[in-house]
Design an enzyme around this catalytic site. Structure first.
Site, PDB file in Angstrom:
ATOM      1  N   ARG A 179      -6.811   3.662  11.286  1.00  0.00           N
ATOM      2  CA  ARG A 179      -6.590   2.498  11.392  1.00  0.00           C
ATOM      3  C   ARG A 179      -7.293   1.745  12.495  1.00  0.00           C
ATOM      4  O   ARG A 179      -7.041   0.688  12.648  1.00  0.00           O
ATOM      5  CB  ARG A 179      -5.087   2.659  11.873  1.00  0.00           C
ATOM      6  CG  ARG A 179      -3.995   1.471  11.362  1.00  0.00           C
ATOM      7  CD  ARG A 179      -2.764   1.765  12.014  1.00  0.00           C
ATOM      8  NE  ARG A 179      -1.465   0.904  11.534  1.00  0.00           N
ATOM      9  CZ  ARG A 179      -0.831   1.183  10.544  1.00  0.00           C
ATOM     10  NH1 ARG A 179      -0.727   2.388  10.124  1.00  0.00           N
ATOM     11  NH2 ARG A 179       0.370   0.268  10.364  1.00  0.00           N
ATOM     12  N   ARG A 232      11.462  -7.098   3.051  1.00  0.00           N
ATOM     13  CA  ARG A 232      11.777  -5.657   3.168  1.00  0.00           C
ATOM     14  C   ARG A 232      12.618  -5.369   4.467  1.00  0.00           C
ATOM     15  O   ARG A 232      13.422  -4.388   4.681  1.00  0.00           O
ATOM     16  CB  ARG A 232      10.428  -4.838   3.642  1.00  0.00           C
ATOM     17  CG  ARG A 232      10.621  -3.438   3.763  1.00  0.00           C
ATOM     18  CD  ARG A 232       9.101  -2.647   3.748  1.00  0.00           C
ATOM     19  NE  ARG A 232       8.550  -2.994   5.030  1.00  0.00           N
ATOM     20  CZ  ARG A 232       7.176  -2.625   5.117  1.00  0.00           C
ATOM     21  NH1 ARG A 232       6.627  -1.975   4.210  1.00  0.00           N
ATOM     22  NH2 ARG A 232       6.767  -2.695   6.444  1.00  0.00           N
ATOM     23  N   LYS A 250       0.871  -1.153  -0.080  1.00  0.00           N
ATOM     24  CA  LYS A 250      -0.034  -0.121  -0.002  1.00  0.00           C
ATOM     25  C   LYS A 250       0.793   1.291   0.052  1.00  0.00           C
ATOM     26  O   LYS A 250       0.302   2.383  -0.564  1.00  0.00           O
ATOM     27  CB  LYS A 250      -1.189   0.166   1.199  1.00  0.00           C
ATOM     28  CG  LYS A 250      -0.393   0.198   2.411  1.00  0.00           C
ATOM     29  CD  LYS A 250      -1.510   0.117   3.614  1.00  0.00           C
ATOM     30  CE  LYS A 250      -0.854   0.034   5.185  1.00  0.00           C
ATOM     31  NZ  LYS A 250      -0.189   0.978   5.506  1.00  0.00           N
ATOM     32  N   ARG A 301       1.902  -6.800  14.162  1.00  0.00           N
ATOM     33  CA  ARG A 301       0.987  -5.720  13.356  1.00  0.00           C
ATOM     34  C   ARG A 301       0.122  -6.368  12.533  1.00  0.00           C
ATOM     35  O   ARG A 301      -1.037  -5.922  12.363  1.00  0.00           O
ATOM     36  CB  ARG A 301       2.323  -5.200  12.384  1.00  0.00           C
ATOM     37  CG  ARG A 301       3.069  -4.317  13.378  1.00  0.00           C
ATOM     38  CD  ARG A 301       4.382  -3.969  12.672  1.00  0.00           C
ATOM     39  NE  ARG A 301       4.222  -2.996  11.538  1.00  0.00           N
ATOM     40  CZ  ARG A 301       4.847  -2.859  10.529  1.00  0.00           C
ATOM     41  NH1 ARG A 301       5.453  -3.910  10.141  1.00  0.00           N
ATOM     42  NH2 ARG A 301       4.600  -2.117   9.567  1.00  0.00           N
ATOM     43  N   ARG A 314      14.085  -2.259   8.608  1.00  0.00           N
ATOM     44  CA  ARG A 314      13.318  -1.305   9.835  1.00  0.00           C
ATOM     45  C   ARG A 314      13.369  -2.200  10.868  1.00  0.00           C
ATOM     46  O   ARG A 314      12.977  -3.433  10.978  1.00  0.00           O
ATOM     47  CB  ARG A 314      11.909  -1.342   9.008  1.00  0.00           C
ATOM     48  CG  ARG A 314      11.715  -0.085   8.201  1.00  0.00           C
ATOM     49  CD  ARG A 314      10.460  -0.186   7.480  1.00  0.00           C
ATOM     50  NE  ARG A 314       9.377  -0.132   8.162  1.00  0.00           N
ATOM     51  CZ  ARG A 314       8.146  -0.023   7.951  1.00  0.00           C
ATOM     52  NH1 ARG A 314       7.888   0.449   6.829  1.00  0.00           N
ATOM     53  NH2 ARG A 314       6.967  -0.258   8.820  1.00  0.00           N
TER      54      ARG A 314
HETATM   55  P1  AMP Z   1       3.020   1.799   8.838  1.00  0.00           P
HETATM   56  O1  AMP Z   1       4.223   2.306   8.219  1.00  0.00           O
HETATM   57  O2  AMP Z   1       1.746   2.410   8.362  1.00  0.00           O
HETATM   58  O3  AMP Z   1       2.885   0.312   8.842  1.00  0.00           O
HETATM   59  O4  AMP Z   1       3.198   2.463  10.385  1.00  0.00           O
HETATM   60  C1  AMP Z   1       4.253   1.885  11.228  1.00  0.00           C
HETATM   61  C2  AMP Z   1       3.949   2.389  12.629  1.00  0.00           C
HETATM   62  O5  AMP Z   1       3.549   3.430  12.939  1.00  0.00           O
HETATM   63  C3  AMP Z   1       2.914   1.359  13.050  1.00  0.00           C
HETATM   64  O6  AMP Z   1       3.043  -0.081  13.415  1.00  0.00           O
HETATM   65  C4  AMP Z   1       2.202   2.024  14.432  1.00  0.00           C
HETATM   66  O7  AMP Z   1       3.408   1.860  15.477  1.00  0.00           O
HETATM   67  C5  AMP Z   1       2.460   3.545  13.945  1.00  0.00           C
HETATM   68  N1  AMP Z   1       1.365   3.926  12.990  1.00  0.00           N
HETATM   69  C6  AMP Z   1       1.221   4.513  11.890  1.00  0.00           C
HETATM   70  N2  AMP Z   1      -0.033   4.979  11.585  1.00  0.00           N
HETATM   71  C7  AMP Z   1      -0.777   4.558  12.856  1.00  0.00           C
HETATM   72  C8  AMP Z   1      -2.175   4.999  13.210  1.00  0.00           C
HETATM   73  N3  AMP Z   1      -3.003   5.340  12.234  1.00  0.00           N
HETATM   74  N4  AMP Z   1      -2.747   4.968  14.513  1.00  0.00           N
HETATM   75  C9  AMP Z   1      -1.507   4.468  15.289  1.00  0.00           C
HETATM   76  N5  AMP Z   1      -0.336   4.066  15.145  1.00  0.00           N
HETATM   77  C10 AMP Z   1       0.261   4.259  13.581  1.00  0.00           C
END
Ligand code: AMP
Length: 209
Positions: free
Chosen positions: A101, A140, A26, A157, A146
């Site tokens: 989310r 990744r 995404k 996650r 990461r």
């Molecule tokens: P992502 O790159 O979207 O997978 O986000 C990485 C991390 O950022 C997630 O595992 C959360 O710890 C935090 N995060 C990103 N977006 C949100 C959100 N909308 N609400 C809460 N935590 C978030």
């Protein structure tokens, strides 16, 4: 028609959300689609990672949460997003990636957009089989290193996605804005599918995808 709308300056704003499990692609597709529709891609994950890298107050607040794959509080996340959406470049639309989310964040976003007389035009649901998501995330992890791409954190996650994020699609489905897109295949194939679905809704592309 599309060209006319563009030339007269009457192009309507395009407000999008892309939803999918980690490893669905995404982030990559979000950037491509945002470019094609001439809008900024706003990824809360990127905002948080950027803050951690820059060592800001926000970064210090979220660092441990992100490393564990848990969710940052709704209050803080929604505040960060509101501030970002108030910037000039989001006036003509935006693509949100990673926010909302959970249901509470959907309510926060609804309240913000309703206050401006706006709503999401489309929600792109990127579907990828679980095994493929995991395989992509492991790759990744090797390529980008990461901290939240270890096996244990990946499992956390994905579990949070299924428990908290997947239900938001039910809410958007009742509003008739969800386009479910098959996320398997080449990057170009997936981008073409998404663009096709958005164009079918009358949304107007400003550049080649
Ligand atoms: P992502 O790159 O979207 O997978 O986000 C990485 C991390 O950022 C997630 O595992 C959360 O710890 C935090 N995060 C990103 N977006 C949100 C959100 N909308 N609400 C809460 N935590 C978030």
């Amino acid at each position: 028609m599309a060209a006319q709308a563009h030339e007269s300056g009457a192009r309507r704003a395009t407000r999008l959300l892309i939803v999918g499990p980690q490893g669905s692609g995404k982030g990559t597709q979000g950037v491509r689609i945002a470019e094609a529709f001439g809008i900024p891609a706003i990824s809360t994950g990127d905002v948080f990672r950027g803050a951690v890298a820059a060592g800001t107050d926000l970064g210090r607040q979220v660092q441990a949460i992100i490393a564990a794959g848990d969710l940052v509080s709704d209050e803080l996340t929604s505040k960060v997003v509101r501030e970002r959406l108030e910037k000039e470049d989001a006036a003509d639309g935006f693509l949100l990636d990673g926010y909302p989310r959970n249901i509470a964040q959907v309510r926060d976003l609804d309240a913000f957009l309703e206050g401006r007389g706006e709503a999401l035009d489309a929600v792109i649901e990127l579907s990828v089989p679980r095994e493929e998501s995991i395989a992509r995330l492991s790759l990744r992890a090797k390529e980008q290193g990461r901290t939240d791409d270890t096996e244990e954190v990946i499992a956390n996650r994905l579990a949070i996605y299924e428990r908290e994020t997947a239900p938001i699609l039910g809410v958007y489905r009742t509003r008739g804005v969800v386009d479910e897109i098959d996320g398997t295949g080449t990057l170009d194939e997936v981008t073409d599918r998404i663009v096709g679905a958005l164009e079918a809704r009358g949304l107007i592309r400003t550049a080649a995808a």
